[in-house]
Design an enzyme around this catalytic site. Structure first.
Site, PDB file in Angstrom:
ATOM      1  N   GLY A  31       0.836  -1.190   0.000  1.00 16.68           N
ATOM      2  CA  GLY A  31       0.000   0.000   0.000  1.00 16.68           C
ATOM      3  C   GLY A  31       0.872   1.241   0.000  1.00 16.68           C
ATOM      4  O   GLY A  31       1.946   1.251  -0.604  1.00 16.68           O
ATOM      5  N   CYS A  32       0.445   2.272   0.677  1.00 19.27           N
ATOM      6  CA  CYS A  32       1.184   3.537   0.716  1.00 19.27           C
ATOM      7  C   CYS A  32       2.621   3.318   1.173  1.00 19.27           C
ATOM      8  O   CYS A  32       2.863   2.822   2.275  1.00 19.27           O
ATOM      9  CB  CYS A  32       0.480   4.501   1.658  1.00 19.27           C
ATOM     10  N   PHE A  33       3.572   3.702   0.327  1.00 21.33           N
ATOM     11  CA  PHE A  33       4.975   3.439   0.691  1.00 21.33           C
ATOM     12  C   PHE A  33       5.452   4.299   1.847  1.00 21.33           C
ATOM     13  O   PHE A  33       6.406   3.943   2.534  1.00 21.33           O
ATOM     14  CB  PHE A  33       5.923   3.534  -0.495  1.00 21.33           C
ATOM     15  N   TYR A 186      -3.165  11.324   8.010  1.00 19.88           N
ATOM     16  CA  TYR A 186      -3.485  10.448   6.869  1.00 19.88           C
ATOM     17  C   TYR A 186      -3.562   8.993   7.317  1.00 19.88           C
ATOM     18  O   TYR A 186      -4.514   8.276   6.994  1.00 19.88           O
ATOM     19  CB  TYR A 186      -2.436  10.599   5.763  1.00 19.88           C
TER      20      TYR A 186
END
Length: 209
Positions: A31-33, A186
Site C-alpha cells: 500500500g502507501c509506501f 493520513y
C-alpha cells in the site's frame, strides 16, 4: 509466534546498529509506501528504506504517471542479515498489511496500492512462500499477496522519501499541518492501523491502538 520475532527485531531508531556484515535488500509492496517506510525504519538491522515503484511496464515511472503503468508503490529495504533475517522481515510485513485485500490497501484503492513480495532468486522465493503459508495459517483467511520475480526498482521522487519525518507545512482537510502531523492524520484517517489490529491483534508489530 510474533513476540519472539519482535524481540529479535528490537524496534529501535534507525542507525543504532553495529557495523553491517551481510547486507541484503528486500523489495515489498504494502500500500502507501510512506507507511511501509516509516514502519521498517524502526527495525534494528535495517539501515535504509527507500520508497519507489516496481513491477510495471513503463520505464522511469513517476507518481503522476503511475496509474495504468502496472507499477506498485513499494519500498526497498536494506538490512544486515546477521542482525535481522529475510524471514523475520516477511513475518513482520504480512502482519503490517491486509494481505486478504486484492484491490488495494485500506483507503487507497487501485493496482498501485496492492500488496506484493518481489524475490530475487529461488531461495528468497522459498522463504517468501513459507512466510505466506505461515501467515495464512495464523490468520485463517486466504492471503492474496503475490510472490513475484524482482523487477527494476525506480526510486520515487525526493519529496516522498521519509515523508513521515517531514517538517514542512502541508495543507490538509483539517487545515495547515506540519508534514509529520499530516502523515499521522493520513494514516489514522485511512484506517491502516485499525484494520491491521482487527486482522492481527497483538501480533501486529507496528500498528498503534
Amino acid at each position: 509466534m510474533l513476540k519472539p520475532v519482535i524481540a529479535a527485531l528490537a524496534l529501535l531508531p534507525i542507525g543504532q546498529m553495529a557495523a553491517a556484515e551481510d547486507i541484503q535488500t528486500a523489495i515489498l509492496a504494502g500500500g502507501c509506501f510512506w507507511c511501509i517506510e516509516s514502519d521498517f525504519e524502526k527495525v534494528t538491522g535495517v539501515s535504509d528504506v527507500v520508497s519507489g515503484y516496481t513491477g510495471g511496464t513503463t520505464v522511469n515511472p513517476t507518481y503522476k504517471t503511475l496509474r495504468g503503468s502496472g507499477h506498485y508503490e513499494a519500498v526497498e529495504i536494506t538490512y544486515d542479515a546477521d542482525v535481522v533475517s529475510y524471514a523475520q522481515i516477511l513475518h513482520a510485513f504480512f502482519r503490517s498489511v491486509d494481505p486478504t485485500d486484492a484491490g488495494g490497501q485500506f483507503c487507497d484503492r487501485g493496482e498501485s496500492y496492492r500488496t506484493a513480495i518481489f524475490t530475487s532468486d529461488p531461495e528468497e522465493r522459498a522463504v517468501a512462500e513459507a512466510a505466506k503459508a505461515t501467515a495464512q495459517q495464523a490468520l485463517g483467511q486466504t492471503i492474496v499477496t503475490p510472490i513475484l520475480d524482482e523487477a527494476t526498482f525506480y526510486e520515487a521522487e525526493a519529496y516522498h522519501q521519509d515523508y513521515y519525518r517531514g517538517t514542512s507545512t502541508i495543507l490538509t482537510r483539517r487545515g495547515p499541518k506540519k508534514q509529520s502531523d499530516a502523515y499521522a492524520f493520513y494514516r489514522e484517517s485511512c484506517g491502516r492501523d485499525a484494520r491491521v489490529l482487527a486482522l492481527w491483534g497483538d501480533a501486529a508489530p507496528f500498528a498503534q491502538k
